[in-house]
Design a protein around this motif. Sequence first.
Motif, PDB file in Angstrom:
ATOM      1  N   GLN A   1       0.718  -1.227  -0.016  1.00  0.00           N
ATOM      2  CA  GLN A   1      -0.168   0.121  -0.358  1.00  0.00           C
ATOM      3  C   GLN A   1       0.812   1.334   0.101  1.00  0.00           C
ATOM      4  O   GLN A   1       1.843   1.170   0.713  1.00  0.00           O
ATOM      5  CB  GLN A   1      -0.786   0.055   1.218  1.00  0.00           C
ATOM      6  CG  GLN A   1      -1.986   0.962   1.217  1.00  0.00           C
ATOM      7  CD  GLN A   1      -2.959   0.779   2.395  1.00  0.00           C
ATOM      8  OE1 GLN A   1      -2.994  -0.001   2.917  1.00  0.00           O
ATOM      9  NE2 GLN A   1      -3.712   1.886   2.721  1.00  0.00           N
ATOM     10  N   PRO A   2       0.628   2.243  -0.657  1.00  0.00           N
ATOM     11  CA  PRO A   2       1.310   3.547  -0.603  1.00  0.00           C
ATOM     12  C   PRO A   2       1.486   4.084   0.734  1.00  0.00           C
ATOM     13  O   PRO A   2       0.667   4.251   1.406  1.00  0.00           O
ATOM     14  CB  PRO A   2       0.629   4.183  -1.654  1.00  0.00           C
ATOM     15  CG  PRO A   2      -0.206   3.484  -2.553  1.00  0.00           C
ATOM     16  CD  PRO A   2      -0.505   2.489  -1.716  1.00  0.00           C
ATOM     17  N   GLN A   3       2.747   4.611   0.910  1.00  0.00           N
ATOM     18  CA  GLN A   3       3.038   5.296   2.058  1.00  0.00           C
ATOM     19  C   GLN A   3       3.711   6.442   1.955  1.00  0.00           C
ATOM     20  O   GLN A   3       4.364   6.779   0.962  1.00  0.00           O
ATOM     21  CB  GLN A   3       3.697   4.394   2.976  1.00  0.00           C
ATOM     22  CG  GLN A   3       3.267   2.939   3.561  1.00  0.00           C
ATOM     23  CD  GLN A   3       3.983   2.238   4.555  1.00  0.00           C
ATOM     24  OE1 GLN A   3       5.089   1.769   4.087  1.00  0.00           O
ATOM     25  NE2 GLN A   3       3.472   1.875   5.595  1.00  0.00           N
ATOM     26  N   LEU A   4       3.430   7.338   2.925  1.00  0.00           N
ATOM     27  CA  LEU A   4       4.050   8.756   3.082  1.00  0.00           C
ATOM     28  C   LEU A   4       4.584   8.704   4.531  1.00  0.00           C
ATOM     29  O   LEU A   4       3.873   8.467   5.368  1.00  0.00           O
ATOM     30  CB  LEU A   4       3.221   9.965   2.733  1.00  0.00           C
ATOM     31  CG  LEU A   4       2.629   9.975   1.589  1.00  0.00           C
ATOM     32  CD1 LEU A   4       1.621  11.282   1.477  1.00  0.00           C
ATOM     33  CD2 LEU A   4       3.545  10.193   0.517  1.00  0.00           C
ATOM     34  N   VAL A   5       5.999   8.942   4.553  1.00  0.00           N
ATOM     35  CA  VAL A   5       6.865   8.867   5.720  1.00  0.00           C
ATOM     36  C   VAL A   5       7.139  10.333   6.081  1.00  0.00           C
ATOM     37  O   VAL A   5       8.333  10.764   5.331  1.00  0.00           O
ATOM     38  CB  VAL A   5       7.677   7.813   6.073  1.00  0.00           C
ATOM     39  CG1 VAL A   5       8.395   7.955   7.339  1.00  0.00           C
ATOM     40  CG2 VAL A   5       6.938   6.541   5.785  1.00  0.00           C
ATOM     41  N   GLU A   6       7.063  11.120   7.276  1.00  0.00           N
ATOM     42  CA  GLU A   6       7.650  12.415   7.530  1.00  0.00           C
ATOM     43  C   GLU A   6       8.719  12.304   8.597  1.00  0.00           C
ATOM     44  O   GLU A   6       8.803  11.158   9.055  1.00  0.00           O
ATOM     45  CB  GLU A   6       6.684  13.230   8.319  1.00  0.00           C
ATOM     46  CG  GLU A   6       5.569  13.514   7.664  1.00  0.00           C
ATOM     47  CD  GLU A   6       4.130  12.816   7.726  1.00  0.00           C
ATOM     48  OE1 GLU A   6       3.045  12.990   7.767  1.00  0.00           O
ATOM     49  OE2 GLU A   6       4.545  11.655   8.156  1.00  0.00           O
TER      50      GLU A   6
ATOM     51  N   GLY B   1       0.490  10.951   5.685  1.00  0.00           N
ATOM     52  CA  GLY B   1       1.460  10.307   6.575  1.00  0.00           C
ATOM     53  C   GLY B   1       1.157  10.126   7.842  1.00  0.00           C
ATOM     54  O   GLY B   1      -0.139  10.806   8.257  1.00  0.00           O
ATOM     55  N   ARG B   2       2.124   9.528   8.776  1.00  0.00           N
ATOM     56  CA  ARG B   2       1.649   9.505  10.234  1.00  0.00           C
ATOM     57  C   ARG B   2       1.936  10.590  11.085  1.00  0.00           C
ATOM     58  O   ARG B   2       1.433  10.784  12.345  1.00  0.00           O
ATOM     59  CB  ARG B   2       2.053   8.187  10.837  1.00  0.00           C
ATOM     60  CG  ARG B   2       1.834   6.992  10.072  1.00  0.00           C
ATOM     61  CD  ARG B   2       2.470   5.659  10.839  1.00  0.00           C
ATOM     62  NE  ARG B   2       2.059   4.582  10.161  1.00  0.00           N
ATOM     63  CZ  ARG B   2       2.662   3.262  10.396  1.00  0.00           C
ATOM     64  NH1 ARG B   2       3.313   3.177  11.369  1.00  0.00           N
ATOM     65  NH2 ARG B   2       2.125   2.452   9.941  1.00  0.00           N
ATOM     66  N   GLY B   3       2.591  11.479  10.410  1.00  0.00           N
ATOM     67  CA  GLY B   3       2.764  13.015  11.108  1.00  0.00           C
ATOM     68  C   GLY B   3       4.228  12.869  11.843  1.00  0.00           C
ATOM     69  O   GLY B   3       4.895  11.717  12.287  1.00  0.00           O
ATOM     70  N   ALA B   4       4.708  13.981  12.018  1.00  0.00           N
ATOM     71  CA  ALA B   4       6.090  14.246  12.704  1.00  0.00           C
ATOM     72  C   ALA B   4       5.948  15.557  13.618  1.00  0.00           C
ATOM     73  O   ALA B   4       5.297  16.654  13.332  1.00  0.00           O
ATOM     74  CB  ALA B   4       7.134  14.741  11.769  1.00  0.00           C
ATOM     75  N   LEU B   5       6.426  15.386  15.044  1.00  0.00           N
ATOM     76  CA  LEU B   5       6.084  16.514  16.034  1.00  0.00           C
ATOM     77  C   LEU B   5       7.022  17.424  15.776  1.00  0.00           C
ATOM     78  O   LEU B   5       8.403  17.167  15.902  1.00  0.00           O
ATOM     79  CB  LEU B   5       6.153  15.898  17.409  1.00  0.00           C
ATOM     80  CG  LEU B   5       5.884  16.826  18.650  1.00  0.00           C
ATOM     81  CD1 LEU B   5       4.484  17.479  18.461  1.00  0.00           C
ATOM     82  CD2 LEU B   5       5.966  16.015  19.723  1.00  0.00           C
TER      83      LEU B   5
END
Length: 126
Positions: free
Chosen positions: A1-6, A117-121
């Motif tokens: 599945q396509p993913q975006l990672v920050e 994406g799942r996010g970056a703090l």
Amino acid sequence: QPQLVESGGGLVQPGGSLRLSCVASGFTLDYYVIGWFRQAPGKEREGVSCISSSGHSTDYSNSVKGRFTISRDNAKNTVHLQMNSLKPDDTAVYYCAATLTDGSYYGCAHYRMDNWGRGALVTVSS
């Protein structure tokens, strides 16, 4: 599945800088409008910046205009958000998101993003 990672989030002092990166896997970003969004505690998610598939057109929210710069490197399937002159109000989880386009660009508010994406703090504090 396509993913975006920050990546690239962290703690920075007011006035400092960070560069966020978003790497796509499972699909190429060549044909996608990319946006950066953020959500602070107790606040709704807001759009920060978007960039056209070619990289030639960009949009910024008024709160970050002049301080943030969005860019993309399609050859590396990566999008960046350079964040300068950071303020405590910039503290949030930052998300990158993508949606397929026909190559046209109508502005950040036009698009409903399909992939997130799942996010970056990012924490801006003395």
